[in-house]
Design a protein around this motif. Structure first.
Motif, PDB file in Angstrom:
ATOM      1  N   GLU A   8       0.863  -1.191   0.000  1.00  0.00           N
ATOM      2  CA  GLU A   8       0.000   0.000   0.000  1.00  0.00           C
ATOM      3  C   GLU A   8       0.890   1.229   0.000  1.00  0.00           C
ATOM      4  N   ASN A   9       0.635   2.161  -0.957  1.00  0.00           N
ATOM      5  CA  ASN A   9       1.550   3.296  -1.092  1.00  0.00           C
ATOM      6  C   ASN A   9       1.232   4.472  -0.156  1.00  0.00           C
ATOM      7  N   GLU A  10       0.083   4.464   0.497  1.00  0.00           N
ATOM      8  CA  GLU A  10      -0.225   5.500   1.485  1.00  0.00           C
ATOM      9  C   GLU A  10       0.230   5.025   2.860  1.00  0.00           C
ATOM     10  N   PRO A  11       1.257   5.664   3.449  1.00  0.00           N
ATOM     11  CA  PRO A  11       1.828   5.171   4.711  1.00  0.00           C
ATOM     12  C   PRO A  11       0.813   4.983   5.829  1.00  0.00           C
ATOM     13  N   TRP A  12      -0.095   5.921   5.989  1.00  0.00           N
ATOM     14  CA  TRP A  12      -1.062   5.819   7.093  1.00  0.00           C
ATOM     15  C   TRP A  12      -2.059   4.694   6.856  1.00  0.00           C
ATOM     16  N   VAL A  13      -2.406   4.463   5.576  1.00  0.00           N
ATOM     17  CA  VAL A  13      -3.304   3.342   5.253  1.00  0.00           C
ATOM     18  C   VAL A  13      -2.586   2.015   5.482  1.00  0.00           C
ATOM     19  N   LEU A  14      -1.306   1.958   5.052  1.00  0.00           N
ATOM     20  CA  LEU A  14      -0.494   0.746   5.255  1.00  0.00           C
ATOM     21  C   LEU A  14      -0.413   0.404   6.736  1.00  0.00           C
ATOM     22  N   LYS A  15      -0.128   1.413   7.556  1.00  0.00           N
ATOM     23  CA  LYS A  15      -0.021   1.177   8.995  1.00  0.00           C
ATOM     24  C   LYS A  15      -1.338   0.663   9.562  1.00  0.00           C
ATOM     25  N   GLY A  16      -2.443   1.216   9.080  1.00  0.00           N
ATOM     26  CA  GLY A  16      -3.758   0.796   9.555  1.00  0.00           C
ATOM     27  C   GLY A  16      -4.065  -0.643   9.194  1.00  0.00           C
ATOM     28  N   ILE A  17      -3.718  -1.048   7.965  1.00  0.00           N
ATOM     29  CA  ILE A  17      -3.980  -2.422   7.527  1.00  0.00           C
ATOM     30  C   ILE A  17      -3.134  -3.398   8.334  1.00  0.00           C
ATOM     31  N   VAL A  18      -1.874  -3.045   8.574  1.00  0.00           N
ATOM     32  CA  VAL A  18      -0.989  -3.902   9.375  1.00  0.00           C
ATOM     33  C   VAL A  18      -1.598  -4.128  10.756  1.00  0.00           C
ATOM     34  N   GLN A  19      -2.071  -3.052  11.383  1.00  0.00           N
ATOM     35  CA  GLN A  19      -2.663  -3.164  12.714  1.00  0.00           C
ATOM     36  C   GLN A  19      -3.931  -4.014  12.696  1.00  0.00           C
ATOM     37  N   ALA A  26      -4.220 -14.385  15.881  1.00  0.00           N
ATOM     38  CA  ALA A  26      -2.799 -14.733  16.005  1.00  0.00           C
ATOM     39  C   ALA A  26      -2.309 -15.592  14.853  1.00  0.00           C
ATOM     40  N   GLU A  27      -3.243 -16.241  14.125  1.00  0.00           N
ATOM     41  CA  GLU A  27      -2.807 -17.105  13.028  1.00  0.00           C
ATOM     42  C   GLU A  27      -2.330 -16.307  11.814  1.00  0.00           C
ATOM     43  N   PHE A  28      -2.650 -15.008  11.748  1.00  0.00           N
ATOM     44  CA  PHE A  28      -2.209 -14.157  10.643  1.00  0.00           C
ATOM     45  C   PHE A  28      -0.974 -13.376  11.089  1.00  0.00           C
ATOM     46  N   GLN A  29       0.153 -13.599  10.411  1.00  0.00           N
ATOM     47  CA  GLN A  29       1.417 -12.973  10.790  1.00  0.00           C
ATOM     48  C   GLN A  29       1.949 -12.128   9.637  1.00  0.00           C
ATOM     49  N   VAL A  30       2.077 -10.819   9.857  1.00  0.00           N
ATOM     50  CA  VAL A  30       2.606  -9.919   8.829  1.00  0.00           C
ATOM     51  C   VAL A  30       4.117 -10.120   8.719  1.00  0.00           C
ATOM     52  N   VAL A  31       4.574 -10.530   7.534  1.00  0.00           N
ATOM     53  CA  VAL A  31       6.005 -10.785   7.336  1.00  0.00           C
ATOM     54  C   VAL A  31       6.652  -9.754   6.420  1.00  0.00           C
ATOM     55  N   GLY A  32       5.855  -8.820   5.898  1.00  0.00           N
ATOM     56  CA  GLY A  32       6.432  -7.801   5.030  1.00  0.00           C
ATOM     57  C   GLY A  32       5.447  -6.681   4.754  1.00  0.00           C
ATOM     58  N   GLU A  33       5.984  -5.462   4.641  1.00  0.00           N
ATOM     59  CA  GLU A  33       5.196  -4.281   4.297  1.00  0.00           C
ATOM     60  C   GLU A  33       5.940  -3.538   3.194  1.00  0.00           C
TER      61      GLU A  33
END
Length: 338
Positions: A8-19, A26-33
């Motif tokens: 996601e190219n919008e930093p604030w949107v990216l941060k929101g999706i990660v959160q 717990a079964e979903f693990q973010v391994v890259g942004e």
């Protein structure tokens, strides 16, 4: 555990999706942004996520083109597209590339959680295939520093197990072999390693297929170290110093490329050429080294150490640590007598 890459190219949107992904279970693990499609494509071939969440409109390589490339390379992955446009043609094209979900902005937590839950059956069916690819990548990088004969034997066993899939799932077998072939050819081309003399495979002949892949792997393991240049460009040397000073932070390929005024793909190629390691592997090695010291000298819990060295997810930290050392963090601490 289902590994997730978010583009996601919008930093604030990216941060929101990660959160939101972290809060979804717990079964979903973010391994890259990442912030663009080219960076996402590079990361896909390093961390091999099971699930991609991508914006449809991004610079350099848009979400639809990224999904199309994934489909063309037959990479086993579940894809979710997020778009600010309620456009039937976009949605129709996305579905033709195998996208599982087409979600509209602004993205609500409930909407994403429902999409992730609907994806679980597909993700579960991809687990075994993803494990093959992740193991192949770990062996390519040889993060444990194994002797050549040991690593070649492990690769032989891995390829043989894939060849045995023919009776159960020939499409999976063909897809995995193609992914491995493309990955090796790309790496060999990047480093100028000649492989035109490697004998071609005969379709359906397992002995010929095995011989081909072992010959390609031998080229890589024997010639790759010798292709690393001793003279490192100033920009890459500065990048290494910056990473070593900031590896506990959330560094990205795009950020490093911007610091050096290179494109993401050019920076990735130069970095690997002159350090002998991909950007992700370089950062992981520094984090694992720091984690080993903390495991030996402190009483911090493993989850706290994961956070200290820069990992948002404890299970992902454990997975990376084991790939680099061959043992889990707890087992490492026990063996070190800490």
């Amino acid at each position: 555990m289902y590994t997730v890459l978010i583009a996601e190219n919008e930093p604030w949107v990216l941060k929101g999706i990660v959160q939101m992904v972290k809060a979804a279970g717990a079964e979903f693990q973010v391994v890259g942004e990442c912030s663009n499609g080219n960076e996402a494509w590079s990361l896909i071939q390093e961390v091999w996520p099971m699930l991609l969440i991508t914006d449809i409109m991004m610079p350099e390589l848009d979400g639809l083109s990224l999904i199309k490339r994934i489909a063309e390379h037959r990479i086993p992955m579940v894809s979710v597209i997020i778009s600010g446009y309620d456009n039937f043609q976009y949605a129709q094209k996305a579905m033709s590339y195998g996208v599982s979900e087409y979600l509209l902005k602004p993205l609500e937590f409930e909407m994403l959680t429902e999409a992730l839950n609907r994806s679980k059956d597909k993700l579960e069916s991809l687990k075994d295939l993803n494990n093959y690819i992740v193991k192949f990548q770990c062996l390519l990088e040889n993060s444990q520093g194994l002797p050549l004969d040991t690593i070649m034997q492990k690769q032989r066993q891995l390829i043989q197990s894939i060849l045995r899939l023919q009776a159960l799932n020939n499409n999976a077998r063909v897809g995995l072999l193609n992914i491995m072939d493309n990955r090796m050819k790309n790496l060999l081309n990047e480093f100028g390693i000649e492989f035109s003399n490697v004998p071609k495979t005969k379709y359906g002949d397992d002995a010929s297929i095995l011989k081909y892949y072992m010959a390609m792997l031998e080229k890589w393991y024997l010639e790759y170290p010798g292709k690393i240049k001793s003279s490192m460009p100033d920009a890459i040397a500065r990048s290494c110093r910056y990473i070593e000073e900031n590896f506990k932070k959330n560094l990205s390929l795009t950020e490093m490329a911007n610091l050096t005024n290179f494109s993401v793909s050019h920076f990735s190629m130069l970095f690997k050429e002159h350090t002998g390691s991909s950007f992700v592997s370089y950062v992981n090695r520094l984090r694992v080294d720091e984690a080993k010291q903390l495991l030996r000298t402190s009483t911090y819990a493993v989850s706290d150490i994961a956070d200290i060295v820069g990992y948002a997810s404890g299970p992902y930290f454990t997975r990376v640590f084991k790939a680099h050392t061959g043992v889990s963090p707890l087992e490492y601490r026990r063996r070190m007598g800490s």
